[in-house]
Design a protein around this motif. Sequence first.
Motif, PDB file in Angstrom:
ATOM      1  N   ALA A  22      27.908  16.966  16.160  1.00  0.00           N
ATOM      2  CA  ALA A  22      27.163  17.035  14.888  1.00  0.00           C
ATOM      3  C   ALA A  22      25.655  16.937  15.142  1.00  0.00           C
ATOM      4  CB  ALA A  22      27.622  15.905  13.964  1.00  0.00           C
ATOM      5  N   GLU A  23      25.303  16.250  16.230  1.00  0.00           N
ATOM      6  CA  GLU A  23      23.869  16.089  16.517  1.00  0.00           C
ATOM      7  C   GLU A  23      23.281  17.290  17.250  1.00  0.00           C
ATOM      8  OE1 GLU A  23      23.934  12.182  18.305  1.00  0.00           O
ATOM      9  OE2 GLU A  23      24.812  11.456  16.426  1.00  0.00           O
ATOM     10  N   MET A  24      24.102  18.268  17.578  1.00  0.00           N
ATOM     11  CA  MET A  24      23.592  19.431  18.324  1.00  0.00           C
ATOM     12  C   MET A  24      22.901  20.459  17.422  1.00  0.00           C
ATOM     13  SD  MET A  24      26.561  20.059  21.111  1.00  0.00           S
ATOM     14  CE  MET A  24      27.041  18.747  22.229  1.00  0.00           C
ATOM     15  N   ALA A  25      22.983  20.272  16.114  1.00  0.00           N
ATOM     16  CA  ALA A  25      22.257  21.189  15.213  1.00  0.00           C
ATOM     17  C   ALA A  25      21.434  20.324  14.260  1.00  0.00           C
ATOM     18  CB  ALA A  25      23.232  22.058  14.429  1.00  0.00           C
ATOM     19  N   THR A  26      20.119  20.421  14.378  1.00  0.00           N
ATOM     20  CA  THR A  26      19.259  19.676  13.450  1.00  0.00           C
ATOM     21  C   THR A  26      18.850  20.606  12.310  1.00  0.00           C
ATOM     22  OG1 THR A  26      17.204  20.323  14.508  1.00  0.00           O
ATOM     23  CG2 THR A  26      18.289  18.323  15.365  1.00  0.00           C
ATOM     24  N   ARG A  27      18.449  19.997  11.211  1.00  0.00           N
ATOM     25  CA  ARG A  27      18.033  20.809  10.057  1.00  0.00           C
ATOM     26  C   ARG A  27      16.852  21.707  10.456  1.00  0.00           C
ATOM     27  NH1 ARG A  27      18.465  20.846   3.806  1.00  0.00           N
ATOM     28  NH2 ARG A  27      16.937  22.460   3.482  1.00  0.00           N
ATOM     29  N   GLN A  28      15.914  21.135  11.218  1.00  0.00           N
ATOM     30  CA  GLN A  28      14.727  21.915  11.598  1.00  0.00           C
ATOM     31  C   GLN A  28      15.123  23.133  12.432  1.00  0.00           C
ATOM     32  OE1 GLN A  28      11.435  21.243  10.471  1.00  0.00           O
ATOM     33  NE2 GLN A  28      11.435  23.371  11.181  1.00  0.00           N
ATOM     34  N   ASP A  29      15.992  22.928  13.421  1.00  0.00           N
ATOM     35  CA  ASP A  29      16.399  24.057  14.278  1.00  0.00           C
ATOM     36  C   ASP A  29      17.152  25.114  13.474  1.00  0.00           C
ATOM     37  OD1 ASP A  29      15.241  22.997  16.532  1.00  0.00           O
ATOM     38  OD2 ASP A  29      17.079  22.081  17.292  1.00  0.00           O
ATOM     39  N   VAL A  30      17.987  24.652  12.555  1.00  0.00           N
ATOM     40  CA  VAL A  30      18.745  25.629  11.752  1.00  0.00           C
ATOM     41  C   VAL A  30      17.792  26.377  10.822  1.00  0.00           C
ATOM     42  CG1 VAL A  30      20.525  25.869   9.960  1.00  0.00           C
ATOM     43  CG2 VAL A  30      20.971  24.458  11.960  1.00  0.00           C
ATOM     44  N   GLU A  31      16.816  25.671  10.288  1.00  0.00           N
ATOM     45  CA  GLU A  31      15.841  26.357   9.426  1.00  0.00           C
ATOM     46  C   GLU A  31      15.030  27.384  10.213  1.00  0.00           C
ATOM     47  OE1 GLU A  31      13.652  23.478   7.129  1.00  0.00           O
ATOM     48  OE2 GLU A  31      15.233  23.509   5.610  1.00  0.00           O
ATOM     49  N   ASN A  32      14.651  27.024  11.445  1.00  0.00           N
ATOM     50  CA  ASN A  32      13.913  27.991  12.283  1.00  0.00           C
ATOM     51  C   ASN A  32      14.767  29.231  12.533  1.00  0.00           C
ATOM     52  OD1 ASN A  32      11.832  26.169  12.418  1.00  0.00           O
ATOM     53  ND2 ASN A  32      12.309  25.441  14.486  1.00  0.00           N
ATOM     54  N   CYS A  33      16.024  29.000  12.812  1.00  0.00           N
ATOM     55  CA  CYS A  33      16.954  30.115  13.052  1.00  0.00           C
ATOM     56  C   CYS A  33      17.046  30.988  11.797  1.00  0.00           C
ATOM     57  CB  CYS A  33      18.319  29.528  13.421  1.00  0.00           C
ATOM     58  SG  CYS A  33      19.689  30.673  13.362  1.00  0.00           S
ATOM     59  N   TRP A  34      17.220  30.329  10.656  1.00  0.00           N
ATOM     60  CA  TRP A  34      17.342  31.046   9.374  1.00  0.00           C
ATOM     61  C   TRP A  34      16.093  31.902   9.127  1.00  0.00           C
ATOM     62  CZ3 TRP A  34      21.373  31.831   6.324  1.00  0.00           C
ATOM     63  CH2 TRP A  34      21.167  32.249   5.010  1.00  0.00           C
ATOM     64  N   ASN A  35      14.918  31.316   9.399  1.00  0.00           N
ATOM     65  CA  ASN A  35      13.665  32.050   9.175  1.00  0.00           C
ATOM     66  C   ASN A  35      13.588  33.279  10.081  1.00  0.00           C
ATOM     67  OD1 ASN A  35      12.981  30.245   7.229  1.00  0.00           O
ATOM     68  ND2 ASN A  35      11.714  28.957   8.567  1.00  0.00           N
ATOM     69  N   SER A  36      14.076  33.148  11.325  1.00  0.00           N
ATOM     70  CA  SER A  36      14.081  34.324  12.219  1.00  0.00           C
ATOM     71  C   SER A  36      15.061  35.367  11.704  1.00  0.00           C
ATOM     72  CB  SER A  36      14.542  33.955  13.627  1.00  0.00           C
ATOM     73  OG  SER A  36      13.702  33.036  14.199  1.00  0.00           O
ATOM     74  N   LEU A  37      16.263  34.912  11.301  1.00  0.00           N
ATOM     75  CA  LEU A  37      17.280  35.875  10.846  1.00  0.00           C
ATOM     76  C   LEU A  37      16.813  36.627   9.603  1.00  0.00           C
ATOM     77  CD1 LEU A  37      20.586  33.794  11.306  1.00  0.00           C
ATOM     78  CD2 LEU A  37      19.724  35.638  12.763  1.00  0.00           C
ATOM     79  N   THR A  38      16.096  35.926   8.753  1.00  0.00           N
ATOM     80  CA  THR A  38      15.682  36.590   7.502  1.00  0.00           C
ATOM     81  C   THR A  38      14.467  37.503   7.713  1.00  0.00           C
ATOM     82  OG1 THR A  38      14.573  34.535   6.874  1.00  0.00           O
ATOM     83  CG2 THR A  38      16.736  34.944   5.888  1.00  0.00           C
ATOM     84  N   THR A  39      13.989  37.607   8.970  1.00  0.00           N
ATOM     85  CA  THR A  39      13.039  38.698   9.248  1.00  0.00           C
ATOM     86  C   THR A  39      13.819  39.991   9.496  1.00  0.00           C
ATOM     87  OG1 THR A  39      12.993  38.285  11.637  1.00  0.00           O
ATOM     88  CG2 THR A  39      11.314  37.143  10.302  1.00  0.00           C
ATOM     89  N   LEU A  40      15.124  39.862   9.797  1.00  0.00           N
ATOM     90  CA  LEU A  40      15.948  41.052  10.077  1.00  0.00           C
ATOM     91  C   LEU A  40      16.822  41.463   8.892  1.00  0.00           C
ATOM     92  CD1 LEU A  40      17.274  40.205  13.680  1.00  0.00           C
ATOM     93  CD2 LEU A  40      15.363  41.687  13.078  1.00  0.00           C
ATOM     94  N   PHE A  41      17.263  40.461   8.100  1.00  0.00           N
ATOM     95  CA  PHE A  41      18.183  40.747   6.977  1.00  0.00           C
ATOM     96  C   PHE A  41      17.689  40.048   5.727  1.00  0.00           C
ATOM     97  CE2 PHE A  41      20.728  39.396  10.743  1.00  0.00           C
ATOM     98  CZ  PHE A  41      21.095  40.648  11.197  1.00  0.00           C
ATOM     99  N   ASP A  42      18.196  40.523   4.574  1.00  0.00           N
ATOM    100  CA  ASP A  42      17.995  39.762   3.335  1.00  0.00           C
ATOM    101  C   ASP A  42      18.803  38.485   3.441  1.00  0.00           C
ATOM    102  OD1 ASP A  42      16.486  41.683   2.245  1.00  0.00           O
ATOM    103  OD2 ASP A  42      18.118  42.619   1.101  1.00  0.00           O
ATOM    104  N   ALA A  43      18.271  37.409   2.870  1.00  0.00           N
ATOM    105  CA  ALA A  43      18.998  36.128   2.914  1.00  0.00           C
ATOM    106  C   ALA A  43      20.383  36.281   2.287  1.00  0.00           C
ATOM    107  CB  ALA A  43      18.193  35.050   2.199  1.00  0.00           C
ATOM    108  N   GLU A  44      20.531  37.182   1.300  1.00  0.00           N
ATOM    109  CA  GLU A  44      21.835  37.362   0.616  1.00  0.00           C
ATOM    110  C   GLU A  44      22.887  37.937   1.550  1.00  0.00           C
ATOM    111  OE1 GLU A  44      18.892  38.418  -0.854  1.00  0.00           O
ATOM    112  OE2 GLU A  44      18.953  36.460  -1.846  1.00  0.00           O
ATOM    113  N   GLU A  45      22.437  38.531   2.658  1.00  0.00           N
ATOM    114  CA  GLU A  45      23.413  39.146   3.570  1.00  0.00           C
ATOM    115  C   GLU A  45      23.995  38.149   4.564  1.00  0.00           C
ATOM    116  OE1 GLU A  45      22.270  42.759   5.629  1.00  0.00           O
ATOM    117  OE2 GLU A  45      20.780  43.080   4.070  1.00  0.00           O
ATOM    118  N   ILE A  46      23.447  36.936   4.602  1.00  0.00           N
ATOM    119  CA  ILE A  46      23.928  35.954   5.589  1.00  0.00           C
ATOM    120  C   ILE A  46      24.489  34.745   4.851  1.00  0.00           C
ATOM    121  CG2 ILE A  46      23.360  34.704   7.717  1.00  0.00           C
ATOM    122  CD1 ILE A  46      20.583  36.055   7.529  1.00  0.00           C
ATOM    123  N   VAL A  47      25.687  34.341   5.239  1.00  0.00           N
ATOM    124  CA  VAL A  47      26.275  33.129   4.648  1.00  0.00           C
ATOM    125  C   VAL A  47      26.253  32.028   5.720  1.00  0.00           C
ATOM    126  CG1 VAL A  47      28.286  32.112   3.519  1.00  0.00           C
ATOM    127  CG2 VAL A  47      27.778  34.545   3.212  1.00  0.00           C
TER     128      VAL A  47
END
Length: 363
Positions: free
Chosen positions: A101-126
């Motif tokens: 559970a400690e291997m994914a922090t909110r900050q790291d997941v948010e950074n990942c999300w921000n990178s992914l949403t440069t490629l896709f609309d946020a609605e396309e990723i769950v």
Amino acid sequence: MDNLHCEIDAIRQRLGQKLLILGHHYQREEIVAHTDMQGDSFQLSAAAAQNTNCETIIFCGVHFMAETADILANSPENLARRNGQRVDVLLPDLDAGCSMAEMATRQDVENCWNSLTTLFDAEEIVPVTYVNSTAELKAFCGQHGGLACTSTNARAVLSKALQKNSQKQRVLFFPDQHLGRNTALKMGIPESQMSLWNSIEPEFGGNSSEQIQNSRIILWNGYCCVHQKFVSGHIDEIRKLFPKIRVIVHPECRRDVVEKADESGSTAFILKQIAESPAGSQWAVGTESRFVERLARQNPDKTIVNLAFQPSYCETMGLIELPKLAAMLLSAESGLKRNIIRVDDSIAPDALRCLLRMLQAGS
Ligand code: 13P
Ligand code: SF4
């Protein structure tokens, strides 16, 4: 120890329905003996959600499970049923965490999300989080149209997530890469349509943008150290020793282990399969060893062995010991409750949304 058992029994009797003791299957035997209910993550979450009349839950498990119980037991619906009275969730040892559970922090997941949403609309990723994650990540999923899953319902949840809109739908799955990969493979999604996100890599988690664009499942690079101890060579060895043995493993194990095993599934699934098998059956079980040892005691007419020759204990689950349980009971009875796990009001509503979507997806 006998005194402690008597003390615990006496306090439980005095508190009656005001107290609920929940215990995960990986708990020590002496702890399980004092629980009102034992189960896997899904069953314990559902029990916390349905509970309407107790005042205290003592959670014999790890931190994320106690957080989940707090969120579900204190949902606005449950609070209304109890005229606003909260249920306090106590964790007998505050160090009982889950390294995955400690291997994914909110900050790291948010950074990942921000990178992914440069490629896709946020609605396309769950975003889908395994319940073995912090409440903060559940809140993240709640905010972004995502949901949680347990090892019991990972397939139902992934199917629901991928069917949301269109063929373009993709899933960001964290923190356990193995549960995500094994579940997606069972659903017929090839590994070529998955990518592994390593949060320490600067660009797209170590992937090219094309790789990410071709992925239906983006897997976080997390894992459970207890289940990584099983390797496919153990299956070859055990089959040489017991040619008729059936191998059953938890989906937190690596892909090659799950593929070589006869069956894979959650803790509750393993328990059921073994209980329903005929007398004389032989099983090699690839999951936490305290649980495997209990299965062997509960099924004396069957041969049940650990898949690996070395036991594989979850150390943090083992931190819950009898004196600590007794201390929680004393604190609950005195009214001076200790070790209360309370998810902050700033994230609890979003985390609840994420968990309720999971419960609606079924098991
Ligand atoms: P279950 O979902 O099977 O209870 O597993 C939880 C867990 O932590 C396994 O390592
Ligand atoms: Fe976490 Fe693994 Fe322990 Fe489960 S067995 S609680 S995933 S460390």
